[in-house]
Design an enzyme around this catalytic site. Structure first.
Site, short mmCIF file in Angstrom:
data_model
loop_
_atom_site.label_atom_id
_atom_site.label_comp_id
_atom_site.label_asym_id
_atom_site.label_seq_id
_atom_site.Cartn_x
_atom_site.Cartn_y
_atom_site.Cartn_z
N GLU A 113 -12.69 4.35 5.85
CA GLU A 113 -12.76 3.45 6.99
C GLU A 113 -13.94 3.72 7.93
O GLU A 113 -14.19 2.94 8.85
CB GLU A 113 -11.46 3.57 7.81
N ARG A 132 -8.59 -1.35 8.57
CA ARG A 132 -9.59 -0.33 8.22
C ARG A 132 -9.84 0.64 9.36
O ARG A 132 -10.94 0.77 9.86
CB ARG A 132 -10.89 -0.99 7.79
N CYS A 133 -8.76 1.29 9.72
CA CYS A 133 -8.83 2.12 10.91
C CYS A 133 -7.64 3.06 10.91
O CYS A 133 -6.53 2.61 10.71
CB CYS A 133 -8.76 1.20 12.12
N GLN A 153 0.83 -1.20 0.00
CA GLN A 153 0.00 0.00 0.00
C GLN A 153 0.87 1.26 0.00
O GLN A 153 0.35 2.37 -0.12
CB GLN A 153 -0.91 0.02 1.25
N1 MCN Z 1 -14.00 9.53 -1.89
C1 MCN Z 1 -14.92 10.39 -2.44
N2 MCN Z 1 -15.34 11.48 -1.73
C2 MCN Z 1 -14.87 11.72 -0.47
C3 MCN Z 1 -13.95 10.82 0.11
C4 MCN Z 1 -13.52 9.74 -0.64
O1 MCN Z 1 -15.37 10.15 -3.55
N3 MCN Z 1 -15.26 12.78 0.20
C5 MCN Z 1 -13.50 8.36 -2.64
C6 MCN Z 1 -12.00 8.48 -2.88
O2 MCN Z 1 -11.66 9.30 -3.91
C7 MCN Z 1 -11.58 7.04 -3.01
C8 MCN Z 1 -12.48 6.35 -1.99
O3 MCN Z 1 -13.64 7.20 -1.85
O4 MCN Z 1 -11.82 6.59 -4.29
C9 MCN Z 1 -11.80 6.18 -0.61
O5 MCN Z 1 -11.16 7.39 -0.31
P1 MCN Z 1 -10.42 7.76 1.06
O6 MCN Z 1 -11.40 7.94 2.13
O7 MCN Z 1 -9.51 8.88 0.74
O8 MCN Z 1 -9.57 6.48 1.44
P2 MCN Z 1 -8.25 5.93 0.72
O9 MCN Z 1 -8.40 6.06 -0.72
O10 MCN Z 1 -7.05 6.49 1.37
O11 MCN Z 1 -8.37 4.40 1.03
C10 MCN Z 1 -7.89 3.85 2.21
C11 MCN Z 1 -8.98 3.22 3.02
C12 MCN Z 1 -8.38 2.31 4.04
S1 MCN Z 1 -7.22 2.98 5.05
C13 MCN Z 1 -8.72 1.00 4.11
S2 MCN Z 1 -8.05 0.08 5.35
C14 MCN Z 1 -9.61 0.42 3.15
C15 MCN Z 1 -10.53 1.41 2.55
O12 MCN Z 1 -9.87 2.54 2.15
N4 MCN Z 1 -9.14 -0.57 2.35
C16 MCN Z 1 -9.88 -0.90 1.24
N5 MCN Z 1 -11.41 0.91 1.66
C17 MCN Z 1 -11.07 -0.16 0.90
N6 MCN Z 1 -11.80 -0.52 -0.18
C18 MCN Z 1 -11.38 -1.54 -0.97
N7 MCN Z 1 -12.15 -1.86 -2.02
N8 MCN Z 1 -10.24 -2.22 -0.70
C19 MCN Z 1 -9.48 -1.94 0.36
O13 MCN Z 1 -8.36 -2.59 0.59
CU1 CUN Z 2 -5.70 1.05 9.31
S1 CUN Z 2 -6.09 -0.12 7.77
MO1 CUN Z 2 -6.14 1.22 6.25
O1 CUN Z 2 -5.42 2.40 7.23
O2 CUN Z 2 -4.97 0.69 5.28
#
Ligand code: MCN
Ligand code: CUN
Length: 796
Positions: free
Chosen positions: A741, A370-371, A223
């Site tokens: 998360e 996921r946290c 990641q």
């Molecule tokens: N998004 C959006 N509008 C927002 C916030 C987010 O459209 N206001 C969209 C983002 O652009 C992105 C998705 O939602 O496409 C998730 O965005 P974000 O909250 O920024 O999270 P990350 O992209 O950093 O993803 C990490 C997060 C984590 S830490 C874990 S653990 C987890 C999760 O995402 N692992 C996943 N969701 C997952 N989903 C899938 N399918 N697979 C994982 O491994």
């Molecule tokens: Cu804590 S699990 Mo996600 O932050 O990759």
């Protein structure tokens, strides 16, 4: 007269654009690590320890070496000669790559075989003879600190016991004083059991060292590719520019693919020694038994309350079981992650948290599951405590929360542990949730049902999560500050490529980053390709975890697009033959303020950047932005669940679940909903069925999908999602907050609170997760709490 584009039509902000990556995923055309085959590639398998704690008396690999097709057998002793038997962890500890002195958990890596194919490698692993001398085993913090406990980490010079840290935050004296003023003190002790992210794709790597070019290329399930590159450079002392980490498609990460695992290191060393590509793909049991787990924490707390319901103070203690090595990936300053984000949504004057971390004979932890760094534990404790306190005061669950919420007008708000929250509409989210669940009606129905012996319950959980580490002032990992980056190149025909330092694992970045570019520049999203995960091409970034991508890398995408727009404006002025001040912008087009009909599109500006730029202007239309966020983003959510519990069997069913998420501006509403549903499903699994526990000998119970259950569509309840509350993040360039998360963080307490509510009046205060039927039945039948993850006796 405006000629502005319809943003939704071009796939900009707010468009529920179908995920472009799904085109290849659903056709079976993804390119995962295991899909990659390089010429001359060899295969690696790992021999794992069957025992949880034992001294290694001898390792005899001679029979393995003799098997035709075996190229290399790696043992700890050989690793030690290259100073690679141990590696540093992301929390300033060390972790064994291959065991030398002792094995410290069941499934620990003891030796590796590299062979022509994985079957030969596996057979050869079985031919390695290891003589163990079993040692007493520790499977929980209580045993870890008991008098006379064996010291697990006797490899460390100054380690005389099993304590990793004693850490505290908050105001102990002030909290003490507030408790002295309390009318009522509510108490709760609970265990958040060990759980495992369990992505469908396990971990793996293909290391390819080329002696001729001195270049090391590693395809791997990570990641955070740039962190891995830095770690390889520092640990293996290889030049960083000769290391290329490529993270191909990832079949789910959920935090499991953040840490550095011994398998990666061994495949790299093997490739360097053999000068051939070496592939390692973990099997499911290997993944469940040895890679980053989550939680496994005992939380104990008290709340000082005034009779009218005002919370005066909170005191929390926790015992965290980190397994055999302290390998948590988290900001270095915080020993127990962001556990102290607890109670951030409530207006509480003072609080104190004391945390102790201990070693045990279990697999070491990772970034959690996921946290955002133990926020899940924080929110779970918070909402279980809120329920217990409301019950103790005889107050309504919703009302008690509402009266203690931070009010909309009180932002920015300093939480009792020192975080600064900046926006939210907490009461409004609660109101939407209560209305959707039919709160008053359900309470009546519940009372009626009670009379007929039916147990109905309603659980409320709220969560606010600190997402988007950094800012770089407070957040670093091993000294590397937490920020992120984006690079945008607009080609001459107005098509573009954007790259970031994040790494999607299923979240949909290939879709959403293009939408941000579309919003900022008016380039249709389909004209923007997104690429991540290759350290030779992507700008430096800290990777994707803690839902930091949108808050940080996503912000960088907006910022770099604005840099491009600024240059395009100069090009537009040149093309329109007016001064820059006379140029106005509307989506996709610059025009002359005094003559709106005279305009040029962003695509025309792009062409000019390569064919008709003004004298003295640097050609081209590309740029990079590094983004160091001023603060974390603070999404908020309310989850409300109703259940019916069968008193005869302890089985409980979800009747309805309502989720109200406020993650600020939604880039892609459909993807956001997918994230929420996924999180609620995982939360349901944790609350209802999931359990990686250990027997007294340290045998892992839950190392396969017969014991460690993943919910399918069959048992997963339906969800009703609400998106009407939107509080834009005040400092994010497009007002977005993280969402990835939230539902997994806030969800578990909603389910548990619902079951506990169904049991109200029975005197049962707590059942620890998972709320398996036998545990619920025991609580109902014997009217007692069911606590902890006791060692399962192996003769049971
Ligand atoms: N998004 C959006 N509008 C927002 C916030 C987010 O459209 N206001 C969209 C983002 O652009 C992105 C998705 O939602 O496409 C998730 O965005 P974000 O909250 O920024 O999270 P990350 O992209 O950093 O993803 C990490 C997060 C984590 S830490 C874990 S653990 C987890 C999760 O995402 N692992 C996943 N969701 C997952 N989903 C899938 N399918 N697979 C994982 O491994
Ligand atoms: Cu804590 S699990 Mo996600 O932050 O990759």
């Amino acid at each position: 007269m405006s000629q502005a584009l319809d943003e939704i039509k071009i796939g900009g902000l707010g468009a529920s654009r179908k995920r472009v990556e799904d085109n290849r995923f659903i056709r079976g055309r993804g390119n995962y690590t295991d899909d990659i085959a390089l010429p001359g590639m060899l295969h690696m398998e790992i021999l794992r320890s069957p025992l949880a704690h034992a001294r290694i008396k001898s390792i005899d690999a001679s029979r393995a070496w003799d098997i035709p097709g075996v190229h290399l057998v790696l043992t700890g002793e050989m690793m030690a000669t290259r100073n690679l038997a141990w590696m540093p962890t992301l929390s300033y500890d060390t972790q064994a790559v291959l065991a030398t002195d002792k094995v410290r958990f069941q499934g620990q890596e003891v030796a590796c075989v590299i062979a022509d194919d994985p079957y030969i490698a596996k057979d050869a692993c079985e031919a390695i003879e290891v003589e163990y001398e079993p040692l007493p085993v520790i499977v929980n913090p209580e045993q870890a600190v008991a008098e006379g406990a064996p010291v697990i980490r006797d490899d460390k010079d100054n380690q005389r016991d099993n304590v990793i840290y004693d850490w505290e935050v908050g105001d102990a004296a002030g909290t003490e004083r507030a408790f002295a003023q309390a009318d009522v003190i509510s108490k709760l002790r609970l265990h958040y059991p060990r759980s495992h992210p369990s992505p469908i794709e396990c971990c793996g790597s293909i290391a390819d060292f080329n002696r001729a070019t001195s270049k090391l290329t590693v395809y791997m399930t990570t990641q955070a590719p740039h962190i891995i590159r830095a770690a390889v450079a520092l640990v293996a002392e290889l030049p960083e520019h000769m290391i290329r980490i490529i993270s191909p498609d990832i079949g789910g990460g959920f935090g499991n693919k953040v840490p550095v695992y011994p398998g990666y290191v061994c495949s790299i060393l093997a490739s360097i020694l053999l000068e051939r590509p070496v592939k390692w793909i973990e099997d499911k049991t290997g993944n469940l038994i040895s890679t980053g787990f989550a939680r496994d924490i005992y939380l104990d707390g008290e709340m000082a309350l005034r009779q009218d319901g005002k919370i005066l103070a909170v005191r929390m203690r926790c015992d965290a079981d980190h397994g055999a090595f302290f390998s948590d990936a988290q900001p270095s300053k915080f020993k127990i992650g962001l556990l102290h984000s607890a109670f951030a949504a409530y207006d509480i004057p003072v609080a104190h948290l004391a945390a102790r971390g201990t070693y045990s004979n279990k697999a070491p932890g990772g970034v959690a599951y996921r946290c955002s760094f133990r926020v899940t534990e924080a929110m779970f404790f918070q909402e279980r405590m809120m329920q217990a306190a409301a019950d103790d005061l005889g107050l309504d669950q919703a009302e008690f929360r509402r009266m203690n919420f931070v009010k909309d007008a009180d932002f920015p708000h300093r939480t009792p542990f020192g975080f600064l929250t900046d926006s939210g509409q907490y009461a409004k989210c609660l109101d939407v949730g209560l209305k959707a669940i039919g709160y008053e009606d359900f309470r009546r129905e519940q009372a009626e049902a009670r009379k007929r012996g039916r147990l109905l319950g309603l659980g409320i959980s709220t969560m606010t999560e600190p997402l988007g580490a950094g800012n770089s002032r407070e957040y670093d990992i091993l000294g590397i500050k937490m920020f992120d980056s984006a690079e945008l190149k607009v080609h001459m025909t107005g098509k573009a490529i954007v790259r970031t330092g994040a790494r999607t694992q299923g979240q949909g970045h290939e879709t959403t980053w293009a939408q941000i570019v579309s919003h900022e520049l008016g380039i249709p999203a389909e004209d923007v390709v997104v690429e991540e995960g290759d350290t030779d091409t992507a700008p430096f970034g800290m990777g994707t975890y803690a839902s930091r991508s949108t808050p940080v890398a996503g912000a960088a995408v907006a910022m770099v697009a604005r840099k491009i727009r600024a240059k395009a404006r100069r090009l537009a002025a040149h093309l329109l033959e007016v001064s820059e001040e006379d140029v106005e912008w509307e989506l996709g087009r610059f025009y002359v303020r005094s003559a709106p009909d005279r305009g040029v599109t962003i695509q025309e500006c792009a062409m000019a950047a390569y064919s008709n730029m003004p004298d003295g202007m640097e050609p081209g239309l590309e740029n990079t932005a590094y983004y160091d966020p001023p603060n974390l983003t603070w999404p908020f959510a309310v989850y409300i669940v109703t259940v019916e519990v069968d008193p005869e069997t302890g089985v409980w069913d979800v009747l309805k679940l309502v989720a109200v998420d406020d993650c600020g501006v939604r880039i892609n509403p459909m993807i956001v909903e997918g994230q929420i549903m996924g999180g609620l499903t995982e939360a349901y699994a944790m609350a209802n069925m999931q359990f990686i526990t250990f027997d007294a000998e340290g045998n892992c119970v839950g190392s396969n999908y017969m014991d460690y259950l993943l919910p399918t569509a069959w048992e997963t309840p339906g969800f009703e999602l609400h998106s009407e509350v939107v509080t834009p993040c005040p400092h994010h360039p497009i007002g977005a907050k993280g969402i990835g998360e939230c539902a997994a963080v806030g969800g578990p307490a909603a389910y548990v609170n619902a079951v506990m509510d169904a049991l109200s009046g029975t005197g049962v205060r707590n059942i620890d997760m998972p709320l398996l039927p036998d545990r619920v039945w025991e609580a109902i039948t014997y009217r007692r709490d069911v606590s902890g993850a006791p060692p399962v006796r192996s003769d049971d």
